[in-house]
Design a protein around this motif. Structure first.
Motif, mmCIF file in Angstrom:
data_model
loop_
_atom_site.group_PDB
_atom_site.id
_atom_site.type_symbol
_atom_site.label_atom_id
_atom_site.label_comp_id
_atom_site.label_asym_id
_atom_site.label_seq_id
_atom_site.Cartn_x
_atom_site.Cartn_y
_atom_site.Cartn_z
ATOM 1 N N ASP A 243 0.808 -1.232 0.000
ATOM 2 C CA ASP A 243 0.000 0.000 0.000
ATOM 3 C C ASP A 243 0.834 1.273 0.000
ATOM 4 N N GLU A 244 1.808 1.279 0.905
ATOM 5 C CA GLU A 244 2.575 2.513 1.036
ATOM 6 C C GLU A 244 4.020 2.232 1.394
ATOM 7 N N TRP A 277 2.692 8.381 -6.613
ATOM 8 C CA TRP A 277 1.762 7.269 -6.727
ATOM 9 C C TRP A 277 2.204 6.349 -7.858
ATOM 10 N N LYS A 279 0.545 3.604 -10.027
ATOM 11 C CA LYS A 279 -0.811 3.100 -10.276
ATOM 12 C C LYS A 279 -0.871 2.264 -11.543
ATOM 13 N N GLU A 285 -8.799 2.463 -11.445
ATOM 14 C CA GLU A 285 -9.583 2.659 -10.216
ATOM 15 C C GLU A 285 -8.861 2.087 -8.997
ATOM 16 N N GLY A 286 -7.934 1.181 -9.252
ATOM 17 C CA GLY A 286 -7.202 0.509 -8.158
ATOM 18 C C GLY A 286 -6.496 1.532 -7.275
ATOM 19 N N LYS A 287 -6.191 1.096 -6.065
ATOM 20 C CA LYS A 287 -5.679 2.013 -5.055
ATOM 21 C C LYS A 287 -4.301 2.587 -5.413
ATOM 22 N N THR A 289 0.107 2.330 -5.128
ATOM 23 C CA THR A 289 1.036 2.459 -3.989
ATOM 24 C C THR A 289 1.407 3.921 -3.804
ATOM 25 N N LYS A 290 1.391 4.367 -2.551
ATOM 26 C CA LYS A 290 1.784 5.744 -2.263
ATOM 27 C C LYS A 290 3.187 5.742 -1.658
#
Ligand code: ADP
Ligand code: ASP
Ligand code: MG
Length: 423
Positions: A243-244, A277, A279, A285-287, A289-290
């Motif tokens: 995720d991050e 980001w 993506k 639409e997917g989240k 990685t930040k």
């Protein structure tokens, strides 16, 4: 304002460019800067043109015609058989490369490489810009070479930040006040207006340079993966999405060879604390990685990186002098002179081992510089496995079937140099 970067895979054909234009329509703002790479494998195809030119095999022009056809076909898929001005723009870009090839001397490989290979990003950006305008997504096309200034290190241009900032303020910022801007990744120009490139896969870096200069709200690099995973999904079937990441973790991963983000991308955005980001252009639409400056420590799964095509160089002093005391400095200077980065280093009493990526001409240069003092052994076809946030179980699992030549454990990084066991 935001910066978007689209890589070669996202714009590989007409369907890809349509998808990219939908992403731009949906997620970009009026003042978004769009940085684009060459389509699909065009950079490799242009490298092959350069090879033909230097081999004098008579195929360079034919290969350029083929590249032009591929781009014409993409345009036909987007704009039909119209007499849209984009076709003559594409013609001009190819004609310019051909004309220059007629005038080059045969002795400046890196210079010719940059003048030729840079055409890929010019072609793709012209098409994307024209198609967006055709769809009513207003944008202007910018020749990045009017703004991004580098020195004269062909194939690895070093960015002149002061000049690039001044030019961005003068040229790019006013354009962004009017509409989106589409420009090229990977290329720049010297003060004498010769084209340079920033190194293969350098478009992520171009986007980060502009994100920094323009104080972007964020930068998004659109890729063919859901985001950053804990290993290249092409090589690790069990890879999971992350995720991050902190800037620090991202810089470590890319330094060891995680190719999902170009290693030079992190510094410019970290310096201004701009979130990055990663993506998916397949699932926008997917989240994603930040990558950012997280205020609390983030927890990571073990992150695996493979670096292939490695060579182990072993240097033994000829006169039994101690390497650490007497000669290590000389050796390191030789690597610096040959511009060959050491990926792993290990010293003994009278020997030093260095693991490098196998670039034959650079290795030959190092050997030539030091062979008077050392007996040198070279082992090719090796791989480095790096595991961040390792544990013993993970290491054991990943070393099955491998013959470890060097293993090094540090606080959060394990590295092994190995070759596959022969059965
Ligand atoms: P671009 O289209 O911008 O050139 P790249 O092909 O360079 O994109 O980068 C995306 C690729 O990076 C993915 O297809 C994947 O195979 C590879 N990759 C390597 N390491 C990772 C990782 N840790 N997470 C996700 N993808 C990775
Ligand atoms: N087109 C260049 C390359 O393939 C730059 C990039 O894609 O980032 O290396
Ligand atoms: Mg790429």
């Amino acid at each position: 304002m935001k910066v978007f970067k689209f890589g070669g895979a996202s714009v590989k054909d007409a369907t890809g460019i349509k998808n990219v234009s939908e992403i731009i329509e949906k997620y970009a703002d009026n003042d978004t800067l769009i940085v684009v790479s060459a389509t699909g494998k065009t950079t490799n195809a242009l490298e092959s043109v350069v090879a033909s030119f230097f081999d004098e095999d008579g195929k360079a022009l034919e290969k350029l015609d083929h590249i032009r056809e591929l781009h014409f076909n993409i345009c036909k898929g987007l704009l039909g058989e119209s007499n849209h001005s984009v076709y003559s723009q594409l013609n001009d870009i190819i004609a310019d490369v051909k004309k220059k090839l007629e005038t080059y001397r045969l002795d400046s490989y890196n210079y010719v490489y940059d003048q030729t290979v840079s055409a890929g990003e010019l072609l793709s950006s012209v098409i994307l810009s024209a198609y967006l305008n055709e769809k009513g997504i207003k944008n202007s096309w910018l020749d990045v070479r009017d703004v991004l200034r580098t020195d004269e290190t062909y194939r690895e241009g070093v960015v002149d930040w002061k000049e690039t900032t001044e030019r961005s303020n003068k040229i790019l910022k006013p354009l962004l006040k009017e509409s989106k801007v589409v420009t090229q990744g990977f290329i720049g120009s010297t003060p004498h207006y010769s084209t340079t490139t920033l190194g293969r896969e350098g478009s992520d870096y171009t986007a980060a340079i502009f994100a920094n200069i323009l104080d972007a709200e964020n930068q998004t690099i659109w890729k063919d993966v859901p985001g950053v995973m804990n290993g290249d999904p092409r090589k690790f079937q069990d890879a999971v999405f992350i995720d991050e990441l902190t800037y620090l973790e991202a810089v470590e991963m890319t330094y060891y060879g995680a190719s999902v983000i170009h290693p030079k991308t992190i510094k410019p955005i970290q310096n201004k604390k701009i979130p990055l980001w990663v993506k998916s252009f397949i699932n926008p639409e997917g989240k994603g990685t930040k990558v950012y400056e997280a205020s609390t420590a983030l927890k990571y799964p073990p992150i695996r990186v493979l670096k292939e095509n490695q060579t182990l160089l072993t240097f033994h002093t000829k006169d039994f002098s101690f390497v650490p005391d007497d000669t290590v400095g000389e050796l390191l200077k030789a690597f610096a002179k040959a511009n060959l980065k050491i990926n792993i280093i290990q010293t003994g009493a009278i020997s030093l081992q260095a693991v490098v990526t196998n670039v034959p001409e650079k290795i030959a240069h190092v050997i030539e510089l030091v062979e008077g003092h050392f007996n040198i052994k070279q082992d090719d076809d090796l791989t480095i496995l790096t595991i961040r946030h390792y544990n013993d179980e993970i290491i054991a699992k990943h070393l099955i079937g491998k013959e470890v030549i060097i293993g090094q454990k540090r606080a959060s990084t394990y590295q092994a140099l190995f070759k596959l066991k022969k059965d």
